[in-house]
Design an enzyme around this catalytic site. Structure first.
Site, PDB file in Angstrom:
ATOM      1  N   GLU A 298       0.793  -1.073  -0.150  1.00  0.00           N
ATOM      2  CA  GLU A 298      -0.102  -0.099   0.037  1.00  0.00           C
ATOM      3  C   GLU A 298       1.107   1.217  -0.048  1.00  0.00           C
ATOM      4  O   GLU A 298       1.594   1.525   0.740  1.00  0.00           O
ATOM      5  CB  GLU A 298      -0.973   0.012   1.230  1.00  0.00           C
ATOM      6  CG  GLU A 298      -2.018   0.944   1.029  1.00  0.00           C
ATOM      7  CD  GLU A 298      -1.692   2.215   1.610  1.00  0.00           C
ATOM      8  OE1 GLU A 298      -1.735   3.001   0.595  1.00  0.00           O
ATOM      9  OE2 GLU A 298      -1.777   2.543   2.668  1.00  0.00           O
ATOM     10  N   CYS A 332      -1.913   8.632   3.444  1.00  0.00           N
ATOM     11  CA  CYS A 332      -1.963   8.182   2.106  1.00  0.00           C
ATOM     12  C   CYS A 332      -3.463   8.483   1.455  1.00  0.00           C
ATOM     13  O   CYS A 332      -3.431   8.830   0.111  1.00  0.00           O
ATOM     14  CB  CYS A 332      -1.602   6.832   1.941  1.00  0.00           C
ATOM     15  SG  CYS A 332      -2.593   5.610   2.812  1.00  0.00           S
TER      16      CYS A 332
END
Length: 527
Positions: A298, A332
């Site tokens: 990720e 993020c």
């Protein structure tokens, strides 16, 4: 309930961990007390733990309070390549036993840990407030998510072990067939500093409950909270070597373990640049390696919120500010771009600026809405982007260092930014919002898609036809309609992105554990 009888039917219905209401005086006092307790332990040294053995090293990693750089949260012993090799050996040894433990047994450790973490949640949150600069709410949400991961993945492991009951294969006469999800082997878990408990717990718990053993290399910015989680797993009786706690240099220890022939998988959350490096190193076959390593990554995002002229502008403004500046934009999933159609552009920008000006910057332990960024390298990088932004858009608010003995930056907003500008294209990972103008909703969505990333996005509209169009056309792993683009809940919003945002692993979803397993079909002919 005995271990052997742990089944889905025997467990309470899964519910997400509730967040703490700090408007209640007793809850505020509990957090104040927890912060004081953590500060009383400042300066401790935390050893490596390899196969259950505590290892102290001459070289350590200093964990600094980013909100008050004079304070040392603790010192983590720093691993070398030799320690990494020892940790790999310990994990391999433990795997031979751990892989044979049933799903009920493995899950029981996660469920016990969740219970204890729930009882001590403010202590975990206080550690993050002081080590990572989260405010009270952000830290509390991080701890709640960690509890959710433990609870959710424990149940998922049991569900997969009962797969023939829940997802039966097609039956044919004369055969008995079943699929078993067996573990991969030894994995390297490399969590980030920005969700130093939740993501660390989620990645590690998913790996071990699936029957793997791991070498946990926490971020050098947040090794103390990672150790607190590791110590909790020791306390609940997790066998030695199932998790090996190994802080160290990414370039030295991380690369060594990624390239190791006995490494079966690498689970990583972090930047695009590091994720691509890990993917490249993992793809190179080492002598003695007999498998293709699996990379579960990720990575970054350049997430945005699109607003058309039919939207509730007050709700959109609140979501844009929360998404851009929650935890100083160090997510993020942070909404670092706003793309607004021309008809409501000026009005909405005004609302965004007004809300941004209300954000007070200050010491996290005093629960200011905005705190510091992570470290001096991040501070310098963000300030460089702000300087770039001065030449790419109109600076409306912020743009300077904020007061305080830490890495404080004012929440910053630029308007009239070209879709091709660097501050619209590159991940800044700080409190910087870039706003672009679009002629209509279709152009706005096109601007949103014009990035190498594809993690989260949000669309604000009251037109069902446009919402349907956005649902089809906005290319991201997590799309939210009429809500902010941060704040995924375990089991509710499986999380992971497209393109350079990673492998779309969907953490907190029903297929996540499959990434840590391999499916083995067993077919037996009947007499």
């Amino acid at each position: 309930m005995t271990l052997s009888k742990v089944t889905l039917e025997g467990l309470p219905v899964y519910r997400n961990e509730p967040f703490t209401d700090f408007a209640i005086a007793d809850n505020r006092k509990a957090m104040v007390d927890a912060i004081a307790a953590v500060k009383a332990e400042f300066g401790r040294t935390y050893p490596l733990t390899i196969g259950g053995n505590k290892v102290y090293t001459a070289e350590t990693i200093r964990s600094v309070n980013p909100g008050n750089v004079d304070e040392t949260v603790g010192y983590a012993c720093k691993a070398s390549k030799a320690h990494a090799e020892e940790a790999m050996g310990a994990a391999l040894t433990a795997f031979e036993t751990w892989k044979r433990a049933g799903a009920a047994e493995r899950s029981s450790y996660l469920l016990r840990a969740a219970k204890l973490m729930r009882e001590r949640k403010h202590g975990f949150s206080a550690t993050m407030i002081l080590e990572s600069g989260k405010n009270w709410v952000e830290a509390d949400v991080d701890t709640a998510e960690a509890i959710d991961f433990l609870e959710f993945y424990a149940r998922e492991a049991i569900r997969l072990s009962e797969t023939n009951e829940h997802r039966p294969l097609v039956a044919i006469p004369g055969e008995a067939n079943r699929v078993e999800y067996i573990p991969l082997g030894v994995g390297i878990v490399i969590p980030p500093w920005n969700f130093p408990l939740a993501i660390c717990v989620g990645m590690t718990a998913a790996a071990i409950v699936s029957g793997n053993t791991v070498v946990l290399k926490p971020s050098s910015l947040t090794p103390v909270i990672a150790h607190r989680f590791f110590a909790l797993m020791e306390e609940v009786g997790l066998p030695a070597g199932v998790i090996n706690y190994l802080p160290g240099s990414g370039a030295e220890v991380g690369d060594y373990l990624t390239k190791h022939p006995q490494t079966r998988f690498i689970s990583f959350t972090g930047s695009k640049e590091v994720g691509l490096r890990i993917n490249r190193l993992a793809a190179e076959t080492s002598d003695g390696q007999i498998w293709i390593k699996r990379v579960i990554a990720e990575m970054g995002g350049k997430d945005g919120i699109v607003v058309d002229e039919t939207a509730d502008l007050d709700a959109a403004a609140a979501a844009i500010v929360a998404s851009a500046f929650g935890f100083q934009g160090q997510k993020c999933s942070a909404g670092s771009r706003a793309i607004i159609v021309d008809d409501v552009y000026e009005e909405l920008v005004g609302k965004i600026v007004a809300r941004t000006r209300e954000l007070e910057v200050g010491l996290p332990e005093l629960d200011f809405p905005s705190g510091p960024v992570s470290d001096p390298l991040a501070f310098d990088k963000i300030m460089e982007y702000i300087d770039i932004g001065r030449g790419e858009g109109n600076l409306l608010v912020g743009g300077h260092k904020a007061e305080g003995n830490g890495y404080y930056i004012q929440p910053t907003v630029f308007s009239e930014v070209s879709p091709k500008a660097r501050i619209m294209q590159e991940e800044i990972f700080g409190p910087v919002l870039a706003i672009s103008r679009a002629k209509d909703y279709k152009e706005a969505i096109s601007i949103y898609n014009d990035t190498e990333f594809g993690l989260t996005g949000s669309y604000y509209s009251q037109d069902e036809g446009r919402i349907a169009y956005a649902t089809q056309e906005m290319h991201c792993g997590n799309l939210y309609v009429n809500r902010k683009c941060t704040g995924a809940l375990v089991g509710v919003h499986p999380f992971g992105g497209f393109n350079m945002s990673g492998t779309d692993s969907k953490a907190g979803g029903y297929d996540y554990l499959l990434l840590f397993t391999q499916a083995k079909l067993v077919s037996r002919k009947l007499k």
